[in-house]
Design a protein around this motif. Sequence first.
Motif, mmCIF file in Angstrom:
data_model
loop_
_atom_site.group_PDB
_atom_site.id
_atom_site.type_symbol
_atom_site.label_atom_id
_atom_site.label_comp_id
_atom_site.label_asym_id
_atom_site.label_seq_id
_atom_site.Cartn_x
_atom_site.Cartn_y
_atom_site.Cartn_z
ATOM 1 N N ARG A 11 0.832 -1.210 0.000
ATOM 2 C CA ARG A 11 0.000 0.000 0.000
ATOM 3 C C ARG A 11 0.860 1.250 0.000
ATOM 4 N NH1 ARG A 11 -4.396 -2.025 4.369
ATOM 5 N NH2 ARG A 11 -5.574 -3.349 2.945
ATOM 6 N N GLY A 12 1.960 1.217 0.714
ATOM 7 C CA GLY A 12 2.848 2.377 0.772
ATOM 8 C C GLY A 12 3.647 2.596 -0.504
ATOM 9 N N HIS A 13 3.837 1.539 -1.277
ATOM 10 C CA HIS A 13 4.626 1.630 -2.503
ATOM 11 C C HIS A 13 3.774 1.399 -3.745
ATOM 12 C CE1 HIS A 13 7.662 0.930 0.588
ATOM 13 N NE2 HIS A 13 8.512 1.516 -0.222
ATOM 14 N N GLY A 14 2.506 1.718 -3.666
ATOM 15 C CA GLY A 14 1.600 1.513 -4.792
ATOM 16 C C GLY A 14 2.004 2.264 -6.045
ATOM 17 N N TRP A 15 2.548 3.463 -5.852
ATOM 18 C CA TRP A 15 2.984 4.240 -7.016
ATOM 19 C C TRP A 15 4.127 3.551 -7.739
ATOM 20 C CZ3 TRP A 15 0.160 7.664 -9.228
ATOM 21 C CH2 TRP A 15 -0.785 8.361 -8.482
ATOM 22 N N TRP A 16 5.026 2.918 -6.991
ATOM 23 C CA TRP A 16 6.131 2.206 -7.633
ATOM 24 C C TRP A 16 5.612 1.005 -8.419
ATOM 25 C CZ3 TRP A 16 10.472 4.526 -8.297
ATOM 26 C CH2 TRP A 16 10.889 5.494 -7.389
ATOM 27 N N LEU A 17 4.624 0.332 -7.877
ATOM 28 C CA LEU A 17 4.048 -0.798 -8.606
ATOM 29 C C LEU A 17 3.342 -0.336 -9.877
ATOM 30 C CD1 LEU A 17 2.622 -2.892 -5.648
ATOM 31 C CD2 LEU A 17 4.598 -3.426 -7.068
ATOM 32 N N LEU A 18 2.653 0.802 -9.794
ATOM 33 C CA LEU A 18 2.001 1.358 -10.979
ATOM 34 C C LEU A 18 3.033 1.764 -12.032
ATOM 35 C CD1 LEU A 18 -0.571 2.359 -12.408
ATOM 36 C CD2 LEU A 18 -0.206 4.554 -11.270
ATOM 37 N N LEU A 19 4.122 2.393 -11.592
ATOM 38 C CA LEU A 19 5.182 2.772 -12.534
ATOM 39 C C LEU A 19 5.846 1.542 -13.148
ATOM 40 C CD1 LEU A 19 6.836 5.798 -10.694
ATOM 41 C CD2 LEU A 19 5.452 5.836 -12.783
ATOM 42 N N ALA A 20 6.028 0.481 -12.365
ATOM 43 C CA ALA A 20 6.605 -0.753 -12.908
ATOM 44 C C ALA A 20 5.676 -1.355 -13.962
ATOM 45 C CB ALA A 20 6.868 -1.748 -11.785
ATOM 46 N N PHE A 21 4.371 -1.315 -13.695
ATOM 47 C CA PHE A 21 3.409 -1.827 -14.663
ATOM 48 C C PHE A 21 3.454 -1.003 -15.953
ATOM 49 C CE2 PHE A 21 -0.892 -1.430 -16.451
ATOM 50 C CZ PHE A 21 -1.081 -2.740 -16.881
ATOM 51 N N LEU A 22 3.457 0.314 -15.807
ATOM 52 C CA LEU A 22 3.498 1.167 -17.002
ATOM 53 C C LEU A 22 4.802 0.983 -17.772
ATOM 54 C CD1 LEU A 22 1.852 4.420 -15.587
ATOM 55 C CD2 LEU A 22 0.837 2.695 -17.102
ATOM 56 N N ALA A 23 5.914 0.805 -17.066
ATOM 57 C CA ALA A 23 7.193 0.565 -17.743
ATOM 58 C C ALA A 23 7.167 -0.778 -18.474
ATOM 59 C CB ALA A 23 8.330 0.598 -16.732
ATOM 60 N N ALA A 24 6.542 -1.789 -17.878
ATOM 61 C CA ALA A 24 6.451 -3.098 -18.523
ATOM 62 C C ALA A 24 5.600 -3.017 -19.787
ATOM 63 C CB ALA A 24 5.872 -4.126 -17.556
ATOM 64 N N VAL A 25 4.494 -2.287 -19.716
ATOM 65 C CA VAL A 25 3.651 -2.131 -20.906
ATOM 66 C C VAL A 25 4.379 -1.291 -21.951
ATOM 67 C CG1 VAL A 25 1.509 -1.113 -21.776
ATOM 68 C CG2 VAL A 25 1.476 -2.461 -19.685
ATOM 69 N N GLY A 26 5.060 -0.229 -21.517
ATOM 70 C CA GLY A 26 5.798 0.619 -22.455
ATOM 71 C C GLY A 26 6.945 -0.102 -23.135
ATOM 72 N N SER A 27 7.597 -1.008 -22.415
ATOM 73 C CA SER A 27 8.709 -1.747 -23.019
ATOM 74 C C SER A 27 8.230 -2.721 -24.085
ATOM 75 C CB SER A 27 9.497 -2.501 -21.946
ATOM 76 O OG SER A 27 8.742 -3.579 -21.446
#
Length: 173
Positions: A75-91
Amino acid sequence: MWWLGVLAAGVGAALPGLTGRRIGLYAGAALFLVTAAAVGAARRKRYAALVKAAAKAGRNDLLQDRAVSARVWRRGHGWWLLLAFLAAVGSSLVLPAAGGMTLAGAGAGLWLKAAWLGRRERAAEVLLWVRVDWLRRGGAPAGKAVRGYRFTGVAAGDASPGGARRRRTAVPV
């Protein structure tokens, strides 16, 4: 992480990418295996040292299960998980599905580590807990502030070894 990775890989597989789907899927499969092994093996010595230094939980200890600690961290690092997801989709525009499969591999590695800890709990017939006051300082279930786990017997609490919920069985009358 697992489901975010699977979703990102699915989106990535739908895109053709610069290298083509076949190369992206093969690279993603290799990255999945490497990432799962690396995450599963990371800090294993630290966890083993914490388990070895475990002391019996006292009456005044405020205990928090590792699953709860992980949920609070997530919950505290939700933004990092969202950024990792977006980076995975972007890659996936370059290498289809590889980024998503890497993210899924990280989730699988964390699951492997949790299963390893659960097997250690079952072998010792104890439940391992983290003191909450140590988590407030360091934040991670195996961070520098955690000096050792506390243990209770398997009959304590509502958890079974590995952090799963204990099944309540009806007592015959």
